[in-house]
Motif scaffolding. Structure first.
Motif, short mmCIF file in Angstrom:
data_model
loop_
_atom_site.label_atom_id
_atom_site.label_comp_id
_atom_site.label_asym_id
_atom_site.label_seq_id
_atom_site.Cartn_x
_atom_site.Cartn_y
_atom_site.Cartn_z
N ARG A 70 4.84 64.99 76.03
CA ARG A 70 5.16 66.48 76.27
C ARG A 70 6.32 66.84 76.72
NH1 ARG A 70 -0.40 69.21 76.83
NH2 ARG A 70 -1.33 68.92 74.73
N ARG A 71 7.18 65.86 77.45
CA ARG A 71 8.28 66.10 78.04
C ARG A 71 9.31 66.08 77.02
NH1 ARG A 71 9.52 62.86 83.59
NH2 ARG A 71 7.36 63.02 84.83
N THR A 72 9.09 65.69 75.81
CA THR A 72 10.20 65.69 74.71
C THR A 72 9.88 67.05 74.11
OG1 THR A 72 8.66 64.84 73.08
CG2 THR A 72 10.00 63.24 74.63
N LEU A 73 8.96 67.89 74.22
CA LEU A 73 8.96 69.24 73.70
C LEU A 73 9.75 70.08 74.27
CD1 LEU A 73 5.22 69.73 73.38
CD2 LEU A 73 6.64 68.77 71.70
N SER A 74 10.31 71.02 73.36
CA SER A 74 11.46 72.08 73.60
C SER A 74 10.42 73.12 74.31
CB SER A 74 12.04 72.56 72.53
OG SER A 74 10.88 73.39 71.70
N ALA A 80 4.61 77.55 72.78
CA ALA A 80 3.49 77.83 71.64
C ALA A 80 2.29 77.00 71.84
CB ALA A 80 4.24 77.39 70.28
N LEU A 81 2.30 75.74 72.29
CA LEU A 81 1.10 75.14 72.65
C LEU A 81 0.12 75.65 73.72
CD1 LEU A 81 -0.36 72.19 72.05
CD2 LEU A 81 0.83 71.44 74.08
N LEU A 82 1.02 75.82 74.70
CA LEU A 82 0.24 76.57 76.04
C LEU A 82 -0.31 78.10 75.79
CD1 LEU A 82 2.71 75.46 78.78
CD2 LEU A 82 0.35 74.52 78.03
N SER A 83 0.21 78.65 74.51
CA SER A 83 -0.29 79.92 74.24
C SER A 83 -1.31 80.06 73.32
CB SER A 83 1.10 80.75 73.49
OG SER A 83 1.89 80.97 74.46
N ASP A 84 -1.79 78.59 72.93
CA ASP A 84 -3.10 78.49 72.07
C ASP A 84 -4.47 78.74 73.12
OD1 ASP A 84 -5.23 77.41 70.46
OD2 ASP A 84 -3.86 76.15 69.42
N ASN A 113 -11.99 67.99 73.91
CA ASN A 113 -11.20 66.81 74.39
C ASN A 113 -10.62 67.09 75.96
OD1 ASN A 113 -9.65 64.23 74.22
ND2 ASN A 113 -7.72 65.28 73.84
N LEU A 114 -10.86 66.15 76.74
CA LEU A 114 -10.23 66.26 77.95
C LEU A 114 -8.85 65.52 77.83
CD1 LEU A 114 -10.27 66.71 81.15
CD2 LEU A 114 -11.26 64.62 81.45
N ALA A 115 -7.82 66.21 77.54
CA ALA A 115 -6.44 65.99 77.09
C ALA A 115 -5.58 65.35 78.00
CB ALA A 115 -5.63 67.08 76.46
N TYR A 116 -5.70 65.92 79.39
CA TYR A 116 -4.79 65.48 80.57
C TYR A 116 -5.65 65.70 81.78
CZ TYR A 116 -0.82 64.71 77.70
OH TYR A 116 -0.20 64.47 76.55
N PHE A 117 -5.50 64.63 82.51
CA PHE A 117 -6.30 64.81 83.76
C PHE A 117 -5.44 64.06 84.94
CE2 PHE A 117 -8.95 62.81 86.93
CZ PHE A 117 -9.70 63.80 87.23
N GLY A 118 -5.30 64.30 86.14
CA GLY A 118 -4.79 63.51 87.00
C GLY A 118 -4.47 64.57 88.50
N LEU A 119 -4.25 63.58 89.45
CA LEU A 119 -3.78 63.89 90.86
C LEU A 119 -2.48 63.76 91.15
CD1 LEU A 119 -6.70 62.44 92.81
CD2 LEU A 119 -6.64 64.78 92.04
#
Length: 195
Positions: A70-74, A80-84, A113-119
């Motif tokens: 995701r760091r490589t996304l403009s 656009a992804l976060l607006s979904d 899907n639990l796509a990302y998770f972390g502390l």
């Protein structure tokens, strides 16, 4: 001679190999698990998470674990992804600020899907990881999906896979993947992963 305008520029990368384990939970856990400790709250960012905050969350949690994709996304593509509306970001906070986050992705509904998770680093070692994981699982099952999935890999924290299994997920499969991690990201890549 090849004219510079016709040359394909290749971004320098470090190639790594990881074993990715895909997991699934087919029913709501019978045991709800321990609640979050007093003073901690999880807030769903509504109606959406902004790009700058998401970049902070992703970078802070994933820096040591080679979270690179995701760091490589403009900014435009990430926005656009976060607006979904099928994606929601949930942030764990205490009085001092953010301790971690999770992302639920419903784009494959009825499977969630639990796509990302972390502390964040300051949230680690205090036993709150499992409580946050159980919060994420409970939030997902409130929506009554057919199943809940998650994946982890050998670049992630060593407790990730055991914690997913302890929380009630079961392994579907493990596959070896090779990733070209862009050097410009400056991620610390463990020698054990390098090809």
């Amino acid at each position: 001679m090849i004219r510079p305008s016709l040359m394909k520029l290749v971004e320098p990368t470090t190639r790594i190999a990881v074993d990715v384990t895909f997991l699934r939970m087919d029913k709501r856990p019978a045991d709800p698990g321990a609640p979050l400790p007093e003073g901690l709250v999880v807030e769903q960012l509504f109606p959406r998470c902004g790009v700058p905050l998401y970049r902070e969350l992703y970078a802070t949690v994933g820096h040591e674990y080679v979270w690179w994709l995701r760091r490589t996304l403009s900014d435009r593509d990430l926005d656009a992804l976060l607006s979904d509306r099928a994606i929601s970001i949930h942030v764990l906070r205490d009085a001092e600020g953010i301790l971690g986050f999770y992302e639920l992705d419903r784009r494959g509904w009825p499977i969630m899907n639990l796509a990302y998770f972390g502390l964040y680093p300051r949230g680690m070692g205090g036993g709150i990881g499992m409580a946050l994981l159980r919060h994420a699982i409970a939030a997902a099952w409130k929506e009554e999906p057919a199943a809940l999935t998650v994946n982890t890999c050998t670049a992630d924290h060593p407790r990730a896979l055991p914690n997913y299994l302890k929380a009630g997920f079961h392994k579907l499969r493990t596959v070896r993947e090779e990733w070209p991690v862009p050097d410009r990201l400056g991620l610390p890549i463990p020698e054990r992963l390098k090809i």
